[in-house]
Design an enzyme around this catalytic site. Structure first.
Site, short mmCIF file in Angstrom:
data_model
loop_
_atom_site.label_atom_id
_atom_site.label_comp_id
_atom_site.label_asym_id
_atom_site.label_seq_id
_atom_site.Cartn_x
_atom_site.Cartn_y
_atom_site.Cartn_z
N THR A 32 28.96 70.15 37.87
CA THR A 32 27.84 69.49 37.19
C THR A 32 26.54 69.70 37.96
O THR A 32 25.54 70.19 37.41
CB THR A 32 28.13 67.97 37.08
OG1 THR A 32 29.35 67.79 36.38
CG2 THR A 32 27.02 67.24 36.35
N VAL A 33 26.54 69.34 39.24
CA VAL A 33 25.28 69.38 40.02
C VAL A 33 24.93 70.81 40.43
O VAL A 33 23.76 71.21 40.36
CB VAL A 33 25.39 68.46 41.26
CG1 VAL A 33 24.08 68.45 42.02
CG2 VAL A 33 25.77 67.04 40.85
N GLY A 34 25.95 71.59 40.82
CA GLY A 34 25.69 72.97 41.22
C GLY A 34 25.09 73.77 40.07
O GLY A 34 24.09 74.49 40.24
N GLY A 151 20.77 59.47 42.74
CA GLY A 151 20.61 60.70 41.95
C GLY A 151 19.18 61.23 42.03
O GLY A 151 18.69 61.54 43.12
N ILE A 153 16.34 59.73 41.69
CA ILE A 153 15.25 58.86 42.15
C ILE A 153 14.88 59.21 43.59
O ILE A 153 15.76 59.23 44.45
CB ILE A 153 15.66 57.37 42.16
CG1 ILE A 153 16.38 56.98 40.89
CG2 ILE A 153 14.46 56.48 42.38
CD1 ILE A 153 16.97 55.58 40.97
N ASP A 218 31.74 54.36 45.83
CA ASP A 218 30.57 55.24 45.78
C ASP A 218 29.31 54.43 46.11
O ASP A 218 28.45 54.88 46.88
CB ASP A 218 30.48 55.86 44.38
CG ASP A 218 29.26 56.73 44.19
OD1 ASP A 218 29.27 57.87 44.69
OD2 ASP A 218 28.28 56.27 43.57
N LYS A 222 26.71 54.74 49.34
CA LYS A 222 25.25 54.88 49.19
C LYS A 222 24.51 53.79 49.96
O LYS A 222 23.49 54.06 50.60
CB LYS A 222 24.89 54.86 47.71
CG LYS A 222 25.35 56.13 46.98
CD LYS A 222 25.24 55.96 45.48
CE LYS A 222 25.61 57.25 44.75
NZ LYS A 222 25.78 57.06 43.31
N1 LIG Z 1 27.65 64.31 39.01
C1 LIG Z 1 26.62 63.55 39.39
O1 LIG Z 1 25.91 62.95 38.56
C2 LIG Z 1 26.29 63.40 40.83
C3 LIG Z 1 27.07 63.97 41.81
N2 LIG Z 1 26.73 63.83 43.13
C4 LIG Z 1 27.53 64.47 44.15
O2 LIG Z 1 27.41 65.88 44.01
C5 LIG Z 1 28.59 66.54 44.46
C6 LIG Z 1 29.12 67.44 43.35
O3 LIG Z 1 29.43 66.65 42.24
P1 LIG Z 1 29.73 67.31 40.80
O4 LIG Z 1 28.86 68.49 40.59
O5 LIG Z 1 29.67 66.19 39.84
O6 LIG Z 1 31.23 67.77 41.00
P2 LIG Z 1 32.09 68.77 40.08
O7 LIG Z 1 33.50 68.33 40.21
O8 LIG Z 1 31.50 68.89 38.74
O9 LIG Z 1 31.91 70.20 40.81
C7 LIG Z 1 32.50 70.52 42.03
C8 LIG Z 1 32.32 72.01 42.32
O10 LIG Z 1 32.78 72.29 43.62
C9 LIG Z 1 33.77 73.30 43.58
N3 LIG Z 1 34.79 72.93 44.56
C10 LIG Z 1 35.39 71.74 44.72
N4 LIG Z 1 36.26 71.78 45.74
C11 LIG Z 1 36.23 73.05 46.22
C12 LIG Z 1 36.90 73.73 47.25
N5 LIG Z 1 37.82 73.13 48.02
N6 LIG Z 1 36.61 75.03 47.46
C13 LIG Z 1 35.71 75.65 46.70
N7 LIG Z 1 35.02 75.06 45.70
C14 LIG Z 1 35.28 73.78 45.48
C15 LIG Z 1 34.33 73.34 42.17
O11 LIG Z 1 34.75 74.66 41.90
P3 LIG Z 1 35.32 75.11 40.44
O12 LIG Z 1 34.12 75.05 39.54
O13 LIG Z 1 35.82 76.48 40.65
O14 LIG Z 1 36.36 74.09 40.09
C16 LIG Z 1 33.08 72.91 41.37
O15 LIG Z 1 32.29 74.04 41.08
C17 LIG Z 1 29.55 65.39 44.87
O16 LIG Z 1 29.40 65.15 46.25
C18 LIG Z 1 29.01 64.19 44.08
O17 LIG Z 1 29.32 62.98 44.68
C19 LIG Z 1 25.60 63.16 43.52
C20 LIG Z 1 24.79 62.58 42.59
C21 LIG Z 1 25.10 62.63 41.18
N1 LIG Z 2 29.33 59.07 40.27
C1 LIG Z 2 28.01 58.78 40.72
C2 LIG Z 2 27.20 60.02 40.65
C3 LIG Z 2 25.97 59.94 41.39
O1 LIG Z 2 25.91 59.66 42.56
C4 LIG Z 2 27.39 57.70 39.84
O2 LIG Z 2 27.96 57.41 38.79
O3 LIG Z 2 26.35 57.16 40.23
NA NA Z 3 17.73 60.14 45.32
#
Ligand SMILES: NC(=O)C1=CN([C@@H]2O[C@H](COP(=O)(O)OP(=O)(O)OC[C@H]3O[C@@H](n4cnc5c(N)ncnc54)[C@H](OP(=O)(O)O)[C@@H]3O)[C@@H](O)[C@H]2O)C=CC1
Ligand SMILES: N[C@@H](CC=O)C(=O)O
Ligand code: NA
Length: 461
Positions: A32-34, A151, A153, A218, A222
């Site tokens: 999601t974030v990437g 997030g 903010i 979570d 934070k």
């Molecule tokens: N979602 C949100 O709204 C928010 C998220 N965050 C934080 O951001 C971070 C990412 O969250 P989010 O994007 O939601 O997570 P996702 O589960 O959507 O994405 C995780 C990504 O990391 C990759 N990954 C996970 N484990 C491994 C591993 N061992 N080796 C290689 N690649 C790996 C996955 O690969 P693949 O795609 O191949 O499965 C995937 O691309 C977390 O720390 C979360 O707490 C912070 C604020 C808000």
């Molecule tokens: N899972 C978290 C994602 C952001 O940090 C949330 O719901 O706030």
């Molecule tokens: Na922030």
């Protein structure tokens, strides 16, 4: 205008005689974030011109074969994340995989290789912040984590910089988007917990394991991070009291509304004069006219109280791809600006020459080393909401009142409106009371023959 300084900087770089070829990113995670971050960094029109200085060199994922929502040049994706964090061409590692391991080890390896780190990972920072930030200070690199709290903010940077001269008294926040979304939908639409949780997962708000959201972990991660910045000392994550929203029922939401409250999962860090810090997360009845009461859906808000400023509240979308990638990208841009305005490393030459940050900015790096002392819950003072199921007998309310009185708990309101089968439902709101005293009163109440059960106990702001 602001951009006018850029040509001047370019002249400066040209005068050094070195050929600077942009700042190279290694991004770990394309979920999601990437994905949101890559999309934002590649869509540069009408955004800050420094974005043009960024090159996404490599992206690490678990599965290289998985279909993706972004197009990257072939060879960019890799499942060998160690080779990314140790790649000498990479300047900044952006950790967006989440979880504790391998995130912790990869961040430490990146730091060890002299790379700056941007992360959204509150779980790893709240537990291993000590190790990670000490390593970063030693290596002379930055660890940026705006996305880890609230997030999109801006709250980490404002606390570190704009508010740094204030004596902070309290930080009170709604810092988990998933639970705020769930509570809002339960409140406004009477939706069921499970249905709304699936919605939050589909919308990309929830953690990979949503237990972290629902059980308050979570939010506890934070508030540990915010408290460390606000109160200038590290926080032991396992000392943070944490209660999630599983026990919040439709019945409590309705009673709260009748009593003039709304229920929110609050994360609180507070210092009463010179006593230890209170750091805690729990569902809370918030008076309807309080600024945090109207923060709904996936929105987060952080209310900071300090001297001499008074109150300031930051609010905005707390989760989701767009909001979070805005925070991640602003951290990246901040680093790019610092790298680009730093002198070139004199030891390097030719095309390998790179500007090198020679001294860390104390308003951006983490300076504090000591741990804050955390107050035990039994010593904290709060108001309580309690719902009792009792036998439908005369004098029950009096007995409850006596037991509370025996332990110095005074009552603000007592209501008996409903029945659950043949049991009477009594709701009590207390005045401020020491948690330890309230617990003692409950212990006595549980022994009363007329009391069947205490289905809910919630704190009141
Ligand atoms: N979602 C949100 O709204 C928010 C998220 N965050 C934080 O951001 C971070 C990412 O969250 P989010 O994007 O939601 O997570 P996702 O589960 O959507 O994405 C995780 C990504 O990391 C990759 N990954 C996970 N484990 C491994 C591993 N061992 N080796 C290689 N690649 C790996 C996955 O690969 P693949 O795609 O191949 O499965 C995937 O691309 C977390 O720390 C979360 O707490 C912070 C604020 C808000
Ligand atoms: N899972 C978290 C994602 C952001 O940090 C949330 O719901 O706030
Ligand atoms: Na922030």
């Amino acid at each position: 205008m602001g951009w006018a300084i850029l040509p001047a900087l370019c002249v400066l770089w040209l005068l050094t005689g070195a050929a600077f070829v942009g700042v190279k990113l290694g991004i770990l995670g394309l979920g999601t974030v990437g994905t949101g971050t890559v999309q934002l960094l590649l869509d540069r029109t009408e955004r800050h011109p420094l974005l043009q200085e960024i090159e996404i060199l490599r992206v690490g994922v678990k599965s290289v074969e998985k279909p993706r929502d972004v197009q990257l040049p072939s060879g960019t994706l890799s499942s060998d994340l160690t080779s990314i964090v140790t790649d000498p061409k990479i300047d900044i590692v952006v950790e967006l995989i989440g979880g504790l391991e391998p995130a912790r080890s990869l961040i430490l390896q990146a730091i060890d290789c002299g790379k700056h780190v941007v992360t959204a990972n509150k779980a790893v920072i709240s537990r291993f912040g000590d190790e990670i930030l000490n390593a970063a200070n030693k290596a002379g690199v930055y660890v940026m984590l705006e996305a880890a709290v609230g997030g999109g903010i801006p709250v980490v940077q404002p606390l570190k910089q704009s508010l740094s001269v204030n004596r902070i008294q309290a930080v009170t926040g709604i810092v988990n988007g998933t639970t705020n979304y769930i509570l809002t939908k339960m409140q406004t639409q009477g939706s069921s917990f499970d249905d709304v949780l699936s919605d939050a997962q589909r919308l990309g708000y929830a953690e990979a394991d949503p237990t972290a959201d629902v059980d308050g972990w979570d939010a506890a991660d934070k508030i540990s991070i915010l408290a460390a910045i606000a109160f200038g000392g590290r926080i032991k994550r396992d000392e943070v009291y944490c209660e999630g929203i599983r026990q919040v029922s439709q019945t409590d939401i309705t009673y709260a509304e009748k009593l003039g409250f709304t229920i929110k999962l609050l994360a609180i860090a507070k210092r009463e004069e010179s006593s230890p810090l209170a750091v805690k997360v729990h569902p809370t009845l918030v008076p309807i006219d309080h600024p945090l009461a109207s923060v709904s859906g996936v929105y987060n808000a952080v209310l900071v109280e300090g001297e001499p400023l008074g109150q300031v509240m930051f609010s905005g979308p707390g989760a989701g791809a767009g909001a979070t990638s805005s925070a991640v990208s602003s951290d990246i841009l901040n680093l790019v600006a610092r790298i680009k305005s730093s002198p070139f490393n004199e030891k390097a030459n030719g095309k390998n020459a790179k500007p090198q940050i020679t001294c860390l900015d104390p308003l951006l790096a983490s300076a504090h080393q000591d741990y804050c002392q955390i107050a035990p819950m039994s010593e904290l003072v709060t108001r309580f909401y309690a719902r009792f199921l009792t036998k439908d007998q005369s004098g029950v309310i009096g007995k409850l009142g006596t037991s509370f009185g025996n332990h110095g708990v005074s009552l603000e309101s007592v209501v008996q409106t409903g029945f659950q089968q043949d049991l009477a439902e009594i709701v009590v709101v207390t005045h401020d009371v020491k948690e330890g005293n309230f617990e003692q009163a409950l212990k006595e109440i549980r022994t009363l023959e007329a009391v069947d059960s205490i289905p809910s106990l919630l704190r009141v702001l």
